[in-house]
Design an enzyme around this catalytic site. Sequence first.
Site, mmCIF file in Angstrom:
data_model
loop_
_atom_site.group_PDB
_atom_site.id
_atom_site.type_symbol
_atom_site.label_atom_id
_atom_site.label_comp_id
_atom_site.label_asym_id
_atom_site.label_seq_id
_atom_site.Cartn_x
_atom_site.Cartn_y
_atom_site.Cartn_z
ATOM 1 N N ASP A 48 0.844 -1.203 0.000
ATOM 2 C CA ASP A 48 0.000 0.000 0.000
ATOM 3 C C ASP A 48 0.876 1.249 0.000
ATOM 4 O O ASP A 48 1.582 1.521 0.977
ATOM 5 C CB ASP A 48 -0.890 0.012 1.248
ATOM 6 C CG ASP A 48 -1.803 1.230 1.267
ATOM 7 O OD1 ASP A 48 -2.886 1.159 0.659
ATOM 8 O OD2 ASP A 48 -1.420 2.255 1.870
ATOM 9 N N TYR A 53 3.120 9.926 -0.702
ATOM 10 C CA TYR A 53 4.209 9.352 0.101
ATOM 11 C C TYR A 53 5.577 9.567 -0.568
ATOM 12 O O TYR A 53 6.607 9.429 0.093
ATOM 13 C CB TYR A 53 4.012 7.846 0.348
ATOM 14 C CG TYR A 53 2.749 7.441 1.082
ATOM 15 C CD1 TYR A 53 1.914 8.381 1.683
ATOM 16 C CD2 TYR A 53 2.374 6.105 1.170
ATOM 17 C CE1 TYR A 53 0.746 8.002 2.327
ATOM 18 C CE2 TYR A 53 1.207 5.710 1.828
ATOM 19 C CZ TYR A 53 0.399 6.669 2.392
ATOM 20 O OH TYR A 53 -0.756 6.283 3.035
ATOM 21 N N LYS A 78 -2.740 5.800 -4.403
ATOM 22 C CA LYS A 78 -3.842 6.720 -4.105
ATOM 23 C C LYS A 78 -3.653 8.077 -4.788
ATOM 24 O O LYS A 78 -2.519 8.558 -4.935
ATOM 25 C CB LYS A 78 -3.947 6.948 -2.580
ATOM 26 C CG LYS A 78 -3.879 5.674 -1.757
ATOM 27 C CD LYS A 78 -4.090 5.887 -0.271
ATOM 28 C CE LYS A 78 -3.677 4.640 0.500
ATOM 29 N NZ LYS A 78 -2.262 4.608 0.880
ATOM 30 N N HIS A 111 -7.662 9.442 -2.012
ATOM 31 C CA HIS A 111 -6.991 9.396 -0.710
ATOM 32 C C HIS A 111 -7.826 10.009 0.426
ATOM 33 O O HIS A 111 -7.880 9.475 1.524
ATOM 34 C CB HIS A 111 -5.637 10.110 -0.834
ATOM 35 C CG HIS A 111 -4.624 9.674 0.163
ATOM 36 N ND1 HIS A 111 -3.273 9.630 -0.123
ATOM 37 C CD2 HIS A 111 -4.731 9.280 1.454
ATOM 38 C CE1 HIS A 111 -2.610 9.208 0.947
ATOM 39 N NE2 HIS A 111 -3.472 8.999 1.917
ATOM 40 N N LYS A 233 2.732 -1.050 8.840
ATOM 41 C CA LYS A 233 3.999 -0.556 8.278
ATOM 42 C C LYS A 233 5.127 -0.819 9.263
ATOM 43 O O LYS A 233 4.979 -0.631 10.483
ATOM 44 C CB LYS A 233 3.872 0.950 8.013
ATOM 45 C CG LYS A 233 5.186 1.684 7.717
ATOM 46 C CD LYS A 233 5.828 2.301 8.946
ATOM 47 C CE LYS A 233 7.143 2.979 8.638
ATOM 48 N NZ LYS A 233 7.832 3.466 9.876
ATOM 49 N N ARG A 239 10.263 -6.831 12.855
ATOM 50 C CA ARG A 239 8.836 -6.482 13.026
ATOM 51 C C ARG A 239 8.035 -6.843 11.775
ATOM 52 O O ARG A 239 6.862 -7.221 11.871
ATOM 53 C CB ARG A 239 8.685 -5.001 13.311
ATOM 54 C CG ARG A 239 9.162 -4.606 14.699
ATOM 55 C CD ARG A 239 9.096 -3.107 14.833
ATOM 56 N NE ARG A 239 9.333 -2.662 16.198
ATOM 57 C CZ ARG A 239 9.423 -1.389 16.543
ATOM 58 N NH1 ARG A 239 9.304 -0.440 15.621
ATOM 59 N NH2 ARG A 239 9.639 -1.059 17.792
HETATM 60 P P1 NDP Z 1 0.979 1.551 11.825
HETATM 61 O O1 NDP Z 1 -0.177 1.498 12.746
HETATM 62 O O2 NDP Z 1 1.172 0.473 10.818
HETATM 63 O O3 NDP Z 1 2.272 1.678 12.737
HETATM 64 C C1 NDP Z 1 3.564 1.855 12.208
HETATM 65 C C2 NDP Z 1 4.483 2.186 13.381
HETATM 66 O O4 NDP Z 1 4.484 1.102 14.303
HETATM 67 C C3 NDP Z 1 5.908 2.407 12.969
HETATM 68 O O5 NDP Z 1 6.438 3.398 13.831
HETATM 69 C C4 NDP Z 1 6.574 1.060 13.223
HETATM 70 O O6 NDP Z 1 7.940 1.246 13.563
HETATM 71 C C5 NDP Z 1 5.790 0.564 14.430
HETATM 72 N N1 NDP Z 1 5.651 -0.905 14.421
HETATM 73 C C6 NDP Z 1 5.342 -1.685 13.387
HETATM 74 N N2 NDP Z 1 5.296 -2.980 13.744
HETATM 75 C C7 NDP Z 1 5.568 -3.019 15.063
HETATM 76 C C8 NDP Z 1 5.676 -4.068 15.993
HETATM 77 N N3 NDP Z 1 5.496 -5.347 15.638
HETATM 78 N N4 NDP Z 1 5.970 -3.738 17.289
HETATM 79 C C9 NDP Z 1 6.160 -2.454 17.667
HETATM 80 N N5 NDP Z 1 6.072 -1.412 16.796
HETATM 81 C C10 NDP Z 1 5.777 -1.689 15.505
HETATM 82 O O7 NDP Z 1 0.940 3.009 11.141
HETATM 83 P P2 NDP Z 1 0.889 3.652 9.695
HETATM 84 O O8 NDP Z 1 0.369 5.016 9.917
HETATM 85 O O9 NDP Z 1 2.134 3.500 8.967
HETATM 86 O O10 NDP Z 1 -0.258 2.832 8.937
HETATM 87 C C11 NDP Z 1 -0.030 1.690 8.155
HETATM 88 C C12 NDP Z 1 -0.222 1.985 6.676
HETATM 89 O O11 NDP Z 1 -1.534 2.477 6.441
HETATM 90 C C13 NDP Z 1 0.668 3.112 6.156
HETATM 91 O O12 NDP Z 1 2.013 2.729 6.004
HETATM 92 C C14 NDP Z 1 -0.043 3.447 4.875
HETATM 93 O O13 NDP Z 1 0.237 2.482 3.880
HETATM 94 C C15 NDP Z 1 -1.489 3.376 5.325
HETATM 95 N N6 NDP Z 1 -1.997 4.699 5.752
HETATM 96 C C16 NDP Z 1 -3.006 5.264 5.007
HETATM 97 C C17 NDP Z 1 -3.518 6.495 5.321
HETATM 98 C C18 NDP Z 1 -4.619 7.044 4.513
HETATM 99 O O14 NDP Z 1 -4.954 8.222 4.679
HETATM 100 N N7 NDP Z 1 -5.212 6.291 3.617
HETATM 101 C C19 NDP Z 1 -3.014 7.274 6.468
HETATM 102 C C20 NDP Z 1 -1.981 6.599 7.217
HETATM 103 C C21 NDP Z 1 -1.525 5.352 6.869
HETATM 104 P P3 NDP Z 1 9.208 0.918 12.581
HETATM 105 O O15 NDP Z 1 8.775 1.205 11.171
HETATM 106 O O16 NDP Z 1 10.240 1.841 13.084
HETATM 107 O O17 NDP Z 1 9.527 -0.534 12.804
#
Ligand code: NDP
Length: 276
Positions: A48, A53, A78, A111, A233, A239
């Site tokens: 995604d 981005y 998006k 989006h 993500k 992770r």
């Molecule tokens: P997430 O809820 O997926 O959280 C990501 C964060 O959590 C990062 O800081 C990551 O750290 C940390 N993390 C991931 N896995 C673990 C784990 N197993 N244990 C502890 N910490 C963890 O947030 P996102 O906002 O990135 O949402 C996911 C996806 O959704 C986005 O990447 C995007 O593709 C989509 N999205 C869409 C939006 C929209 O408007 N349509 C808005 C926001 C997101 P690290 O990377 O440092 O490991």
Amino acid sequence: MAPASVPTVTLNNGVQIPQLGFGVFQVPDDRTTAAVSAALETGYRSIDTAAIYGNESGVGRALAESGLPREDLFVTTKLWNSDQGHDTTLRAFDSSLAKLGLDYVDLYLIHWPAPGRDLYRESWRALERLTQEGRARAVGVSNFQSAHLERLLEGATLTPAVNQIELHPGLPQAELRAFHAERKIATEAWSPLAQGAVLDHPVIGALAARYGKSPAQIVLRWHLQLGNVVIPKSVTPARIRENFDVFDFELTADEMRALAALDRDQRTGPHPDELN
Ligand code: NDP
């Protein structure tokens, strides 16, 4: 096809989306190829991204380098708010496709509704055309509230296949999920881990201890059992693997309810009525 361990959700046009995918929001383009490659090696097949981005090229490089057949991959991108409108949408789509190095995407989303611009119905007509041309296998929206969806549907030929919304135990979105179910719109959860903000909750910690799983795995399992499509993500390989290892245990109905009771109307992102 996704690896056997990942279930799929059948969208309202028959296209199947892997229920667990990989998100790349806030990953700089030059780190995206490594992150997506790690995800593909782990077994994720759904990626995604979004024009805003700035990392569609990095995603495209990882897809090309993987050598995986195109039909095994599910790629979502998006339309950004400033490109809404009929012709501007078609141009933005061409630009995304070129950056991804693809000749079609599996899912293209508006989006944000950006209600202040009042262009999402016009943009939707362009997305409908992209499906007719076979350049998007499915089209949908993101961050639409039920009122935005109602308005979109008034003049639409196609019902959005997906609404990708902020959803996690701090914001379970029960009403919008019920609305989606009535309209045959799949619910896709963004920030499924609330960007980490829900992971230290004691209820989640207790379940993690009970199952010998991490808090993130408990939350992802909750999403899967609710029927959400989910796209965590991470740029951290351990992770990325951990978030994929969620298919060998099952939460009880009581545990599912206990997680939904963590609702605090907690948003990590803007309210959809307010971003234009
Ligand atoms: P997430 O809820 O997926 O959280 C990501 C964060 O959590 C990062 O800081 C990551 O750290 C940390 N993390 C991931 N896995 C673990 C784990 N197993 N244990 C502890 N910490 C963890 O947030 P996102 O906002 O990135 O949402 C996911 C996806 O959704 C986005 O990447 C995007 O593709 C989509 N999205 C869409 C939006 C929209 O408007 N349509 C808005 C926001 C997101 P690290 O990377 O440092 O490991």
